[in-house]
Design a protein around this motif. Structure first.
Motif, mmCIF file in Angstrom:
data_model
loop_
_atom_site.group_PDB
_atom_site.id
_atom_site.type_symbol
_atom_site.label_atom_id
_atom_site.label_comp_id
_atom_site.label_asym_id
_atom_site.label_seq_id
_atom_site.Cartn_x
_atom_site.Cartn_y
_atom_site.Cartn_z
ATOM 1 N N GLY A 102 -34.824 46.047 26.190
ATOM 2 C CA GLY A 102 -33.396 45.761 26.151
ATOM 3 C C GLY A 102 -32.519 46.885 25.641
ATOM 4 O O GLY A 102 -31.414 47.096 26.163
ATOM 5 N N PHE A 103 -32.994 47.628 24.625
ATOM 6 C CA PHE A 103 -32.139 48.668 24.043
ATOM 7 C C PHE A 103 -31.769 49.761 25.054
ATOM 8 O O PHE A 103 -30.591 50.148 25.135
ATOM 9 N N PRO A 104 -32.721 50.280 25.847
ATOM 10 C CA PRO A 104 -32.320 51.249 26.876
ATOM 11 C C PRO A 104 -31.319 50.670 27.870
ATOM 12 O O PRO A 104 -30.425 51.388 28.352
ATOM 13 N N LEU A 105 -31.452 49.379 28.173
ATOM 14 C CA LEU A 105 -30.508 48.752 29.099
ATOM 15 C C LEU A 105 -29.105 48.678 28.499
ATOM 16 O O LEU A 105 -28.113 48.854 29.206
ATOM 17 N N VAL A 106 -29.039 48.411 27.205
ATOM 18 C CA VAL A 106 -27.733 48.399 26.526
ATOM 19 C C VAL A 106 -27.070 49.770 26.635
ATOM 20 O O VAL A 106 -25.872 49.880 26.925
ATOM 21 N N LEU A 107 -27.845 50.823 26.404
ATOM 22 C CA LEU A 107 -27.306 52.181 26.538
ATOM 23 C C LEU A 107 -26.872 52.457 27.971
ATOM 24 O O LEU A 107 -25.822 53.079 28.205
ATOM 25 N N LEU A 108 -27.661 52.011 28.935
ATOM 26 C CA LEU A 108 -27.326 52.207 30.336
ATOM 27 C C LEU A 108 -26.002 51.536 30.673
ATOM 28 O O LEU A 108 -25.123 52.147 31.326
ATOM 29 N N LEU A 109 -25.827 50.303 30.229
ATOM 30 C CA LEU A 109 -24.589 49.569 30.490
ATOM 31 C C LEU A 109 -23.403 50.185 29.763
ATOM 32 O O LEU A 109 -22.303 50.300 30.316
ATOM 33 N N SER B 223 -22.453 53.535 31.379
ATOM 34 C CA SER B 223 -21.856 53.272 32.689
ATOM 35 C C SER B 223 -20.436 52.752 32.539
ATOM 36 O O SER B 223 -19.548 53.094 33.335
ATOM 37 N N ALA B 224 -20.200 51.942 31.504
ATOM 38 C CA ALA B 224 -18.842 51.451 31.241
ATOM 39 C C ALA B 224 -17.923 52.596 30.842
ATOM 40 O O ALA B 224 -16.758 52.645 31.251
ATOM 41 N N ILE B 225 -18.451 53.538 30.052
ATOM 42 C CA ILE B 225 -17.662 54.725 29.687
ATOM 43 C C ILE B 225 -17.321 55.536 30.936
ATOM 44 O O ILE B 225 -16.181 55.986 31.121
ATOM 45 N N ASN C 58 -22.975 59.970 35.683
ATOM 46 C CA ASN C 58 -23.259 59.542 37.046
ATOM 47 C C ASN C 58 -24.556 58.733 37.085
ATOM 48 O O ASN C 58 -25.567 59.167 36.541
ATOM 49 N N ILE C 59 -24.530 57.573 37.736
ATOM 50 C CA ILE C 59 -25.670 56.662 37.683
ATOM 51 C C ILE C 59 -26.928 57.271 38.291
ATOM 52 O O ILE C 59 -28.044 56.989 37.819
ATOM 53 N N GLU C 60 -26.788 58.148 39.292
ATOM 54 C CA GLU C 60 -27.973 58.774 39.892
ATOM 55 C C GLU C 60 -28.691 59.700 38.923
ATOM 56 O O GLU C 60 -29.895 59.935 39.065
ATOM 57 N N LYS C 61 -27.969 60.221 37.936
ATOM 58 C CA LYS C 61 -28.584 61.072 36.917
ATOM 59 C C LYS C 61 -28.867 60.310 35.628
ATOM 60 O O LYS C 61 -29.828 60.597 34.924
ATOM 61 N N LEU C 62 -28.021 59.331 35.349
ATOM 62 C CA LEU C 62 -28.178 58.579 34.105
ATOM 63 C C LEU C 62 -29.399 57.658 34.154
ATOM 64 O O LEU C 62 -30.167 57.585 33.183
ATOM 65 N N ALA C 63 -29.602 56.969 35.266
ATOM 66 C CA ALA C 63 -30.700 55.994 35.358
ATOM 67 C C ALA C 63 -32.075 56.628 35.135
ATOM 68 O O ALA C 63 -32.875 56.106 34.345
ATOM 69 N N PRO C 64 -32.390 57.771 35.778
ATOM 70 C CA PRO C 64 -33.696 58.394 35.490
ATOM 71 C C PRO C 64 -33.827 58.840 34.040
ATOM 72 O O PRO C 64 -34.910 58.733 33.448
ATOM 73 N N GLY C 65 -32.741 59.344 33.459
ATOM 74 C CA GLY C 65 -32.786 59.770 32.063
ATOM 75 C C GLY C 65 -33.041 58.619 31.117
ATOM 76 O O GLY C 65 -33.860 58.720 30.195
ATOM 77 N N ILE C 66 -32.370 57.504 31.346
ATOM 78 C CA ILE C 66 -32.566 56.323 30.510
ATOM 79 C C ILE C 66 -33.981 55.771 30.693
ATOM 80 O O ILE C 66 -34.617 55.309 29.729
ATOM 81 N N ALA C 67 -34.504 55.836 31.921
ATOM 82 C CA ALA C 67 -35.869 55.355 32.166
ATOM 83 C C ALA C 67 -36.888 56.158 31.365
ATOM 84 O O ALA C 67 -37.827 55.594 30.792
#
Length: 245
Positions: A26-33, A36-38, A48-57
């Motif tokens: 859950g914590f990585p998902l909170v950061l992702l959300l 993304s809101a920012i 950018n979600i294409e770069k943020l999602a792999p980094g958060i993963a």
């Protein structure tokens, strides 16, 4: 069969603490959300979600280290592991038995991260399946770090090392939040001497379909993962032989 039975036991131990598992996912998902809101409220493409999602993963895998370290460190404080030392299992069997149930957990964590990313604008294509494969070596790397820490540290010490230190190192030296080229210099050189930035770059390349750029980064991660797993086996073997140094 004994190895699989040991791995199954470790899986049950992990599932006995669902709150820690929920936090790890859950914590990585909170950061992702949050990021993304920012991004939705600023005029520049910073997260950018294409770069943020792999980094958060990749960042989320650092919590797998904490799970693996805590599991093996707690076992070392009980008579359970001492009884198992009398079994025919070798040190490598023990390490593998701890690692096996953690790998599916890491893959599940990454899958959940990308599924949520779909709702934030990440394109749904075959590259998502590729990035899940690319994330297996980083997952093994983080599992190995946890097993090494758990083999030499107490269950209280691993919380500080894998819970605080590793997550911060992973976050700041991986390029998860920002492009390392923006800082450059010694900071960038140190980051790319470690495996975390390479793991993020390999995942970003996979999601972008830049297939030629994946392996140059992934080999770094594979090399680090191999060395750390070997060291973990050696450290655990010393504990089996009664060397507490």
């Amino acid at each position: 069969m004994k190895l699989l039975a040991f791995a199954s036991r470790n899986r049950r131990e992990l599932l006995r603490d669902p709150w820690n598992l929920a936090f790890g996912i859950g914590f990585p998902l909170v950061l992702l959300l949050l990021l993304s809101a920012i991004q939705a409220n600023i005029p520049v493409s910073l997260f950018n979600i294409e770069k943020l999602a792999p980094g958060i993963a990749v960042f989320g895998l650092s919590f797998i280290s904490l799970f693996s370290a805590t599991l093996i460190a707690k076992d070392r404080t009980t008579s359970f592991l001492m009884r198992l030392f009398a079994s025919p299992l070798s040190a490598s069997d023990f390490i593998l038995g701890y690692a096996l149930p953690l790998l599916p957990m890491a893959i599940l964590q990454s899958t959940v991260c990308f599924v949520v990313s779909f709702f934030l604008g990440l394109p749904v294509n075959v590259n998502v399946l590729l990035v899940l494969v690319v994330l297996i070596p980083p997952a093994i790397l983080y599992i190995g770090i946890g097993l090494l820490a758990g083999s030499i540290l107490t269950d209280k010490q691993v919380g500080g090392v894998c819970g605080a230190l590793l997550t911060n190192v992973s976050a700041w030296l991986s390029g998860t939040w920002f492009d390392l080229n923006l800082v450059g210099g010694a900071f960038k050189r140190i980051a790319y001497a470690l495996p975390f930035a390479h793991a993020v770059d390999a995942a970003k390349a996979a999601i972008a379909g830049d297939y030629a750029s994946i392996l140059p980064h992934l080999w770094w991660v594979i090399g680090y993962a191999t060395v750390i797993m070997v060291i973990a086996v050696v450290a655990f073997k010393r504990k089996m032989n009664g060397d507490n140094v």
